[in-house]
Design a protein around this motif. Structure first.
Motif, PDB file in Angstrom:
ATOM      1  N   LEU A 207     -39.010 -96.726  14.502  1.00 52.63           N
ATOM      2  CA  LEU A 207     -38.725 -95.858  15.278  1.00 52.63           C
ATOM      3  C   LEU A 207     -37.316 -95.816  15.867  1.00 52.63           C
ATOM      4  O   LEU A 207     -36.691 -94.753  15.999  1.00 52.63           O
ATOM      5  CB  LEU A 207     -39.671 -95.593  16.505  1.00 52.63           C
TER       6      LEU A 207
ATOM      7  N   LEU B 234     -35.191 -94.442  13.399  1.00 53.41           N
ATOM      8  CA  LEU B 234     -35.170 -92.836  13.171  1.00 53.41           C
ATOM      9  C   LEU B 234     -34.957 -92.111  14.261  1.00 53.41           C
ATOM     10  O   LEU B 234     -35.043 -90.862  14.232  1.00 53.41           O
ATOM     11  CB  LEU B 234     -37.020 -92.756  13.002  1.00 53.41           C
TER      12      LEU B 234
ATOM     13  N   ASP C 105     -30.618 -84.187  19.059  1.00 57.13           N
ATOM     14  CA  ASP C 105     -30.873 -83.560  20.244  1.00 57.13           C
ATOM     15  C   ASP C 105     -31.943 -82.385  19.907  1.00 57.13           C
ATOM     16  O   ASP C 105     -32.420 -81.503  20.589  1.00 57.13           O
ATOM     17  CB  ASP C 105     -29.729 -82.630  20.749  1.00 57.13           C
ATOM     18  N   ARG C 106     -32.855 -82.686  19.022  1.00 56.51           N
ATOM     19  CA  ARG C 106     -33.924 -81.813  18.629  1.00 56.51           C
ATOM     20  C   ARG C 106     -35.359 -82.388  18.977  1.00 56.51           C
ATOM     21  O   ARG C 106     -35.373 -83.540  19.784  1.00 56.51           O
ATOM     22  CB  ARG C 106     -34.240 -81.975  17.093  1.00 56.51           C
ATOM     23  N   VAL C 107     -36.220 -81.547  18.940  1.00 58.57           N
ATOM     24  CA  VAL C 107     -37.517 -81.965  19.674  1.00 58.57           C
ATOM     25  C   VAL C 107     -37.971 -83.125  19.044  1.00 58.57           C
ATOM     26  O   VAL C 107     -38.397 -84.405  20.125  1.00 58.57           O
ATOM     27  CB  VAL C 107     -38.416 -80.793  19.582  1.00 58.57           C
ATOM     28  N   LEU C 108     -38.102 -83.633  17.975  1.00 57.57           N
ATOM     29  CA  LEU C 108     -38.695 -84.790  17.496  1.00 57.57           C
ATOM     30  C   LEU C 108     -37.460 -86.098  17.667  1.00 57.57           C
ATOM     31  O   LEU C 108     -38.336 -87.097  17.881  1.00 57.57           O
ATOM     32  CB  LEU C 108     -38.509 -84.523  15.921  1.00 57.57           C
ATOM     33  N   ASP C 109     -36.397 -85.798  17.798  1.00 52.52           N
ATOM     34  CA  ASP C 109     -35.488 -87.071  18.495  1.00 52.52           C
ATOM     35  C   ASP C 109     -35.991 -87.402  19.794  1.00 52.52           C
ATOM     36  O   ASP C 109     -36.062 -88.620  19.836  1.00 52.52           O
ATOM     37  CB  ASP C 109     -33.957 -86.500  18.547  1.00 52.52           C
ATOM     38  N   ALA C 110     -36.275 -86.292  20.506  1.00 49.16           N
ATOM     39  CA  ALA C 110     -36.714 -86.727  22.038  1.00 49.16           C
ATOM     40  C   ALA C 110     -38.015 -87.270  22.002  1.00 49.16           C
ATOM     41  O   ALA C 110     -38.281 -88.213  22.872  1.00 49.16           O
ATOM     42  CB  ALA C 110     -36.552 -85.439  22.816  1.00 49.16           C
ATOM     43  N   ALA C 111     -39.150 -86.966  21.067  1.00 50.59           N
ATOM     44  CA  ALA C 111     -40.343 -87.365  20.961  1.00 50.59           C
ATOM     45  C   ALA C 111     -40.246 -88.922  20.699  1.00 50.59           C
ATOM     46  O   ALA C 111     -40.970 -89.776  21.223  1.00 50.59           O
ATOM     47  CB  ALA C 111     -41.198 -86.488  20.135  1.00 50.59           C
ATOM     48  N   ILE C 112     -39.354 -89.217  19.590  1.00 49.08           N
ATOM     49  CA  ILE C 112     -39.244 -90.547  19.279  1.00 49.08           C
ATOM     50  C   ILE C 112     -38.612 -91.413  20.125  1.00 49.08           C
ATOM     51  O   ILE C 112     -39.118 -92.446  20.514  1.00 49.08           O
ATOM     52  CB  ILE C 112     -38.435 -90.721  17.893  1.00 49.08           C
TER      53      ILE C 112
ATOM     54  N   ARG D 161     -38.724 -90.874  23.459  1.00 47.66           N
ATOM     55  CA  ARG D 161     -39.998 -91.303  24.604  1.00 47.66           C
ATOM     56  C   ARG D 161     -40.890 -92.489  23.986  1.00 47.66           C
ATOM     57  O   ARG D 161     -41.010 -93.348  24.968  1.00 47.66           O
ATOM     58  CB  ARG D 161     -40.508 -90.120  24.938  1.00 47.66           C
ATOM     59  N   LEU D 162     -41.182 -92.423  22.621  1.00 46.11           N
ATOM     60  CA  LEU D 162     -42.184 -93.349  22.472  1.00 46.11           C
ATOM     61  C   LEU D 162     -41.546 -94.698  22.227  1.00 46.11           C
ATOM     62  O   LEU D 162     -42.142 -95.716  22.874  1.00 46.11           O
ATOM     63  CB  LEU D 162     -42.506 -93.133  20.913  1.00 46.11           C
TER      64      LEU D 162
END
Lengths: 406, 62
Positions: free
Chosen positions: B26, B29, B34-41, B43-44
């Motif tokens: 992760l 990755l 600054d996309r949603v998926l970047d922020a989600a990863i 956070r994880l």
């Protein structure tokens, strides 16, 4: 209050404790500082779903009750060594308490909890009374402000008792929160999904106010009182969320946060959820009513009158006692609280049977799949499909890069 | 915490594969995108590194 013959009335608390279950301490306390509301939203679980307990409680939480609640919160934080505690000022409409009383409440809370814990205070308001003096108070005290608004079609449901729409008044408040002076205390917008409204138009209407977060909530409903759906649209709410997800996810940059979609993303990626809407994380919220009664989250009022009652009060009972209430324990059991239909479902770890209130059916209680089961399945599988494809694309890209370098 | 440092081998990106946090790199990755998926990863990754107790909260307050 649980109902005889309905789960979790027969949940054996002592047996669960003997088998090693340890309750999770409350971390979030919702204080019902005002019982009345200056709006008459037609979907409100407090006033329109058969629970009339608000009529018998004090209109405003007294300073004495607030002090007792704050002392109980501090006691709980010390007992469980909680570094951070969240208190949400709620109603009814909390701003009806007035500027002066709100200032006193906040000061009392801070004094009681003390400086050795981080106390995060927020207020959830309909925004109608949110003006500059209020915002100056909240900014000075570091209080975060969440506002309820339903997007472009807000006046369809969120009206005054005389039928006037509330949008113009709320927009004034949101314009203030978008201002540099107050944007730091803008927590976000809470929007109840109206499946007949256009999803992308709704999202983009909310985006105009520059919210740091949007919390889309499914309307409170259950198997006894199902949600309204367009004819033949068995997963209309799921389709609605999918349209919002694609608009939000495909933006070239993240425009805001959307709580339920972020939580689904986290779950699909292997993490956990911080929302009671999806996932199996233990719920650690307690409600204190204006008379000091300790209750479960009050969205349970949408199930039946008194559903959130525990019979406890801050004057006589600690929050630790509430942790042993079957209704509260049921929300901390994770997969053990799910029914057999859910545990047989391949996505139950992510869905978690959805919001607890949406599982209710008269006669059996809360151990059912969500009345939004098809909708949750639709949005979760869609998010998963998108994420799997994107992760595969990214890992493939990395492989190619590594190979080029090698 | 190999959750954020594991190698790529063994991860299948097929539609039936469930992304397994313990097998996806992760950290690699999650670029500065600054996309949603970047922020989600991100956070994880933070959740895993912090190892904090995650519980479910109420309403629209972050």
């Amino acid at each position: 209050m649980t109902r005889a013959g309905e789960w979790p009335t027969d949940l054996d608390v002592q047996a669960a404790l003997a088998e090693g279950f340890r309750p999770y301490a409350f971390r979030e306390f919702v204080l019902k500082i005002h019982q009345r509301c200056n709006l008459a939203c037609d979907y409100c679980y407090v006033y329109t779903m058969g629970d009339h307990s608000w009529r018998d409680r004090p209109g405003v939480m007294s300073i004495e009750v607030l002090r007792m609640a704050a002392a109980r919160i501090a006691e709980h934080a010390r007992a469980h060594d909680l570094r951070t505690i969240r208190v949400i000022l709620h109603g009814g409409e909390p701003l009806l308490a007035g500027h002066r009383r709100l200032g006193t409440l906040i000061t009392e809370l801070k004094n009681s909890v003390g400086d050795d814990r981080q106390l995060r205070i927020a207020v959830q308001t309909n925004g109608v009374l949110l003006n500059e003096p209020m915002l100056d108070l909240f900014r000075a005290e570091g209080v975060q402000v969440g506002v309820s608004l339903d997007g472009a079609d807000n006046d369809r449901h969120r009206r005054y008792a005389d039928g006037r729409g509330s949008t113009a008044d709320v927009e004034r408040a949101l314009a203030l929160l978008a201002d540099d002076r107050y944007h730091l205390i803008f927590a976000g917008i809470l929007c109840t999904v109206d499946v007949t409204a256009d999803p992308v138009r709704t999202y983009e209407a909310l985006l105009r106010y520059q919210p740091p977060l949007i919390d889309f909530l499914l309307p409170h409903a259950n198997w006894t009182r199902p949600p309204s759906r367009p004819a033949g649209a068995a997963q209309a709410y799921g389709d609605w969320m999918v349209a919002v997800f694609d608009r939000w996810y495909d933006a070239p940059r993240r425009e805001t946060r959307i709580r339920i979609l972020e939580e689904i993303l986290s779950l699909v990626l292997g993490g956990a959820s911080r929302s009671e809407q999806v996932g199996l994380s233990p719920v650690t919220v307690a409600v204190v009513e204006s008379d000091g009664d300790i209750e479960q989250v009050d969205s349970l009022k949408s199930a039946y009158p008194g559903a959130c009652a525990t019979g406890l009060n801050v004057a006589t009972d600690s929050f630790d006692r509430a942790l042993r209430h079957p209704g509260i324990m049921a929300r901390q059991l994770g997969v053990a609280a799910l029914g057999s239909v859910c545990t047989a479902c391949p996505i139950h770890q992510w869905c978690g049977a959805g919001h607890y209130a949406h599982r209710y059916a008269a006669g059996t209680g809360f151990r059912n799949q969500s009345v939004y089961c098809n909708d949750l399945s639709r949005i979760i599988t869609h998010v998963r499909r998108r994420i799997v494809a994107d992760i595969a694309e990214r890992t493939g890209r990395q492989r190619r890069c590594s190979s080029d370098i090698g | 915490m190999n959750a954020t440092t594991g190698d790529l081998e063994g991860f299948s990106g097929g539609d039936e594969a469930v992304p397994d946090v313990t097998r996806i790199p992760l950290r690699q990755l999650a670029p500065d995108g600054d996309r949603v998926l970047d922020a989600a990863i991100r956070r994880l990754v933070e959740d895993i590194v912090d190892e904090g107790q995650i519980t479910a909260g109420f309403g629209s307050i972050p």
